[in-house]
Design a protein around this motif. Sequence first.
Motif, PDB file in Angstrom:
ATOM      1  N   PRO A 193      96.043 -26.526 -31.630  1.00 27.78           N
ATOM      2  CA  PRO A 193      95.914 -27.934 -32.034  1.00 27.78           C
ATOM      3  C   PRO A 193      94.452 -28.377 -31.962  1.00 27.78           C
ATOM      4  O   PRO A 193      93.687 -27.907 -31.127  1.00 27.78           O
ATOM      5  CB  PRO A 193      96.767 -28.686 -31.018  1.00 27.78           C
ATOM      6  N   VAL A 194      94.075 -29.260 -32.846  1.00 27.15           N
ATOM      7  CA  VAL A 194      92.711 -29.791 -32.885  1.00 27.15           C
ATOM      8  C   VAL A 194      92.569 -30.863 -31.815  1.00 27.15           C
ATOM      9  O   VAL A 194      93.411 -31.762 -31.709  1.00 27.15           O
ATOM     10  CB  VAL A 194      92.398 -30.388 -34.275  1.00 27.15           C
ATOM     11  N   LYS A 195      91.523 -30.750 -31.016  1.00 27.01           N
ATOM     12  CA  LYS A 195      91.290 -31.715 -29.947  1.00 27.01           C
ATOM     13  C   LYS A 195      90.546 -32.930 -30.506  1.00 27.01           C
ATOM     14  O   LYS A 195      89.556 -32.791 -31.214  1.00 27.01           O
ATOM     15  CB  LYS A 195      90.458 -31.075 -28.833  1.00 27.01           C
ATOM     16  N   GLN A 196      91.054 -34.098 -30.203  1.00 28.45           N
ATOM     17  CA  GLN A 196      90.426 -35.354 -30.639  1.00 28.45           C
ATOM     18  C   GLN A 196      89.152 -35.574 -29.818  1.00 28.45           C
ATOM     19  O   GLN A 196      89.166 -35.464 -28.599  1.00 28.45           O
ATOM     20  CB  GLN A 196      91.389 -36.522 -30.415  1.00 28.45           C
ATOM     21  N   ILE A 197      88.041 -35.851 -30.480  1.00 34.15           N
ATOM     22  CA  ILE A 197      86.783 -36.146 -29.793  1.00 34.15           C
ATOM     23  C   ILE A 197      86.595 -37.657 -29.767  1.00 34.15           C
ATOM     24  O   ILE A 197      86.698 -38.322 -30.796  1.00 34.15           O
ATOM     25  CB  ILE A 197      85.591 -35.480 -30.511  1.00 34.15           C
ATOM     26  N   THR A 198      86.326 -38.187 -28.588  1.00 32.31           N
ATOM     27  CA  THR A 198      86.097 -39.622 -28.470  1.00 32.31           C
ATOM     28  C   THR A 198      84.706 -39.863 -27.913  1.00 32.31           C
ATOM     29  O   THR A 198      84.215 -39.100 -27.076  1.00 32.31           O
ATOM     30  CB  THR A 198      87.130 -40.281 -27.540  1.00 32.31           C
ATOM     31  N   ALA A 199      84.059 -40.912 -28.374  1.00 28.13           N
ATOM     32  CA  ALA A 199      82.716 -41.264 -27.904  1.00 28.13           C
ATOM     33  C   ALA A 199      82.810 -41.833 -26.490  1.00 28.13           C
ATOM     34  O   ALA A 199      83.766 -42.519 -26.149  1.00 28.13           O
ATOM     35  CB  ALA A 199      82.086 -42.289 -28.834  1.00 28.13           C
ATOM     36  N   VAL A 200      81.806 -41.546 -25.691  1.00 32.86           N
ATOM     37  CA  VAL A 200      81.781 -42.055 -24.324  1.00 32.86           C
ATOM     38  C   VAL A 200      80.766 -43.184 -24.182  1.00 32.86           C
ATOM     39  O   VAL A 200      80.453 -43.603 -23.091  1.00 32.86           O
ATOM     40  CB  VAL A 200      81.469 -40.937 -23.307  1.00 32.86           C
ATOM     41  N   HIS A 201      80.219 -43.636 -25.281  1.00 32.24           N
ATOM     42  CA  HIS A 201      79.267 -44.736 -25.265  1.00 32.24           C
ATOM     43  C   HIS A 201      79.523 -45.637 -26.463  1.00 32.24           C
ATOM     44  O   HIS A 201      80.192 -45.265 -27.410  1.00 32.24           O
ATOM     45  CB  HIS A 201      77.827 -44.218 -25.324  1.00 32.24           C
ATOM     46  N   LYS A 202      78.969 -46.844 -26.386  1.00 29.50           N
ATOM     47  CA  LYS A 202      79.042 -47.752 -27.527  1.00 29.50           C
ATOM     48  C   LYS A 202      77.763 -47.567 -28.329  1.00 29.50           C
ATOM     49  O   LYS A 202      76.710 -47.314 -27.776  1.00 29.50           O
ATOM     50  CB  LYS A 202      79.135 -49.204 -27.062  1.00 29.50           C
ATOM     51  N   ASN A 203      77.840 -47.672 -29.624  1.00 33.14           N
ATOM     52  CA  ASN A 203      76.648 -47.616 -30.468  1.00 33.14           C
ATOM     53  C   ASN A 203      76.002 -48.997 -30.513  1.00 33.14           C
ATOM     54  O   ASN A 203      75.903 -49.630 -31.551  1.00 33.14           O
ATOM     55  CB  ASN A 203      77.002 -47.138 -31.873  1.00 33.14           C
ATOM     56  N   ASP A 204      75.561 -49.457 -29.340  1.00 31.83           N
ATOM     57  CA  ASP A 204      74.911 -50.752 -29.277  1.00 31.83           C
ATOM     58  C   ASP A 204      73.396 -50.572 -29.347  1.00 31.83           C
ATOM     59  O   ASP A 204      72.886 -49.456 -29.380  1.00 31.83           O
ATOM     60  CB  ASP A 204      75.326 -51.520 -28.014  1.00 31.83           C
ATOM     61  N   ILE A 205      72.670 -51.655 -29.379  1.00 31.45           N
ATOM     62  CA  ILE A 205      71.227 -51.599 -29.572  1.00 31.45           C
ATOM     63  C   ILE A 205      70.534 -50.859 -28.434  1.00 31.45           C
ATOM     64  O   ILE A 205      69.581 -50.111 -28.652  1.00 31.45           O
ATOM     65  CB  ILE A 205      70.636 -53.016 -29.790  1.00 31.45           C
ATOM     66  N   GLU A 206      71.005 -51.026 -27.212  1.00 33.85           N
ATOM     67  CA  GLU A 206      70.391 -50.337 -26.076  1.00 33.85           C
ATOM     68  C   GLU A 206      70.518 -48.819 -26.232  1.00 33.85           C
ATOM     69  O   GLU A 206      69.560 -48.078 -26.012  1.00 33.85           O
ATOM     70  CB  GLU A 206      71.043 -50.793 -24.775  1.00 33.85           C
ATOM     71  N   TRP A 207      71.690 -48.362 -26.640  1.00 37.04           N
ATOM     72  CA  TRP A 207      71.903 -46.933 -26.817  1.00 37.04           C
ATOM     73  C   TRP A 207      71.051 -46.388 -27.963  1.00 37.04           C
ATOM     74  O   TRP A 207      70.456 -45.318 -27.851  1.00 37.04           O
ATOM     75  CB  TRP A 207      73.383 -46.665 -27.092  1.00 37.04           C
ATOM     76  N   ILE A 208      70.958 -47.124 -29.068  1.00 34.03           N
ATOM     77  CA  ILE A 208      70.180 -46.670 -30.220  1.00 34.03           C
ATOM     78  C   ILE A 208      68.701 -46.567 -29.865  1.00 34.03           C
ATOM     79  O   ILE A 208      68.041 -45.581 -30.189  1.00 34.03           O
ATOM     80  CB  ILE A 208      70.413 -47.603 -31.432  1.00 34.03           C
ATOM     81  N   ILE A 209      68.159 -47.578 -29.172  1.00 34.25           N
ATOM     82  CA  ILE A 209      66.752 -47.539 -28.778  1.00 34.25           C
ATOM     83  C   ILE A 209      66.514 -46.406 -27.785  1.00 34.25           C
ATOM     84  O   ILE A 209      65.521 -45.672 -27.889  1.00 34.25           O
ATOM     85  CB  ILE A 209      66.297 -48.901 -28.216  1.00 34.25           C
ATOM     86  N   SER A 210      67.406 -46.226 -26.830  1.00 36.39           N
ATOM     87  CA  SER A 210      67.264 -45.135 -25.860  1.00 36.39           C
ATOM     88  C   SER A 210      67.269 -43.782 -26.554  1.00 36.39           C
ATOM     89  O   SER A 210      66.470 -42.900 -26.222  1.00 36.39           O
ATOM     90  CB  SER A 210      68.382 -45.195 -24.828  1.00 36.39           C
ATOM     91  N   LEU A 211      68.158 -43.619 -27.511  1.00 39.92           N
ATOM     92  CA  LEU A 211      68.224 -42.368 -28.262  1.00 39.92           C
ATOM     93  C   LEU A 211      66.927 -42.144 -29.033  1.00 39.92           C
ATOM     94  O   LEU A 211      66.354 -41.060 -29.005  1.00 39.92           O
ATOM     95  CB  LEU A 211      69.416 -42.379 -29.222  1.00 39.92           C
TER      96      LEU A 211
END
Length: 65
Positions: free
Chosen positions: A5-23
């Motif tokens: 069976p294919v395992k569902q991948i879920t994000a562990v973070h929100k794609n918010d502005i803080e995460w985008i700038i940090s990335l």
Amino acid sequence: MSLRPVKQITAVHKNDIEWIISLWLAIHGGDPVPERIGVEVGNIIKGLSVHLPAAQAKAVTAALH
């Protein structure tokens, strides 16, 4: 042959502005970029950083200089 069976991948973070700038800073933080692109991207990141807490916004501004 049976398929697993294919395992569902879920994000562990929100794609918010803080995460985008940090990335962005994690990827490009110390790398020099062409002047025109660097200024445009820097202005975009500075503009978005106003949505961060004051200390983080100050750190982002300092990192861009």
